[in-house]
Design a protein around this motif. Structure first.
Motif, PDB file in Angstrom:
ATOM      1  N   GLY A 147       0.794  -1.223   0.000  1.00 44.07           N
ATOM      2  CA  GLY A 147       0.000   0.000   0.000  1.00 44.07           C
ATOM      3  C   GLY A 147       0.825   1.271   0.000  1.00 44.07           C
ATOM      4  O   GLY A 147       0.277   2.373   0.024  1.00 44.07           O
ATOM      5  N   THR A 148       2.124   1.147  -0.059  1.00 45.49           N
ATOM      6  CA  THR A 148       3.010   2.306  -0.053  1.00 45.49           C
ATOM      7  C   THR A 148       2.813   3.130  -1.326  1.00 45.49           C
ATOM      8  O   THR A 148       2.865   2.594  -2.425  1.00 45.49           O
ATOM      9  CB  THR A 148       4.483   1.856   0.032  1.00 45.49           C
ATOM     10  N   GLY A 149       2.582   4.407  -1.156  1.00 46.48           N
ATOM     11  CA  GLY A 149       2.449   5.304  -2.298  1.00 46.48           C
ATOM     12  C   GLY A 149       1.054   5.388  -2.895  1.00 46.48           C
ATOM     13  O   GLY A 149       0.801   6.230  -3.747  1.00 46.48           O
ATOM     14  N   LEU A 150       0.136   4.535  -2.455  1.00 48.81           N
ATOM     15  CA  LEU A 150      -1.189   4.522  -3.066  1.00 48.81           C
ATOM     16  C   LEU A 150      -1.991   5.778  -2.734  1.00 48.81           C
ATOM     17  O   LEU A 150      -2.785   6.237  -3.556  1.00 48.81           O
ATOM     18  CB  LEU A 150      -1.952   3.264  -2.675  1.00 48.81           C
ATOM     19  N   ALA A 151      -1.780   6.370  -1.576  1.00 50.91           N
ATOM     20  CA  ALA A 151      -2.464   7.623  -1.247  1.00 50.91           C
ATOM     21  C   ALA A 151      -2.046   8.720  -2.227  1.00 50.91           C
ATOM     22  O   ALA A 151      -2.883   9.518  -2.667  1.00 50.91           O
ATOM     23  CB  ALA A 151      -2.159   8.035   0.191  1.00 50.91           C
ATOM     24  N   GLY A 152      -0.790   8.735  -2.604  1.00 53.75           N
ATOM     25  CA  GLY A 152      -0.306   9.699  -3.592  1.00 53.75           C
ATOM     26  C   GLY A 152      -0.960   9.509  -4.947  1.00 53.75           C
ATOM     27  O   GLY A 152      -1.254  10.481  -5.646  1.00 53.75           O
TER      28      GLY A 152
END
Length: 111
Positions: free
Chosen positions: A93-98
């Motif tokens: 899930g790393t970077g998915l908010a971006g």
């Protein structure tokens, strides 16, 4: 890319292009696909987000290595589209908010 993909280009305002950072053997094929997308007339107005995925794996290439091998700065300089890059790990899930913020901003800008 399959021959059917161009039939989905109409009204496309954003394009997410995912690269597997752990598989350097596919980099040249991925680059060819990206160039085909960027040259498609229907996608000339689309904003493009290139996602370097699987950065959580110990065997991944660095983004700088991938950009260099793809000659991404040259591609960006010649493309009609606005191109952004991000590192992500879909599994963690790393970077998915971006990515979601980019999609929201792109949607607002094109509305």
């Amino acid at each position: 890319m399959g021959p059917i993909w161009p039939s989905y280009y109409g009204n496309c305002r954003a394009l997410l292009f995912v690269l597997d950072a752990s598989d350097p053997t596919q980099l040249s094929a991925s680059c060819a696909h990206l160039l085909a997308l960027l040259s498609a007339e229907q996608l000339a107005e689309a904003s493009v987000l290139i996602l370097f995925n699987k950065t959580d794996l110990p065997c991944y290439m660095s983004v700088e290595e991938m950009k260099s091998l793809m000659r991404l700065p040259d591609i960006v300089a010649c493309a009609k589209q606005n191109i952004t890059t991000m590192e992500i790990s879909a599994r963690e899930g790393t970077g998915l908010a971006g990515v979601l913020h980019w999609l929201q901003d792109t949607h607002r800008a094109s509305s």
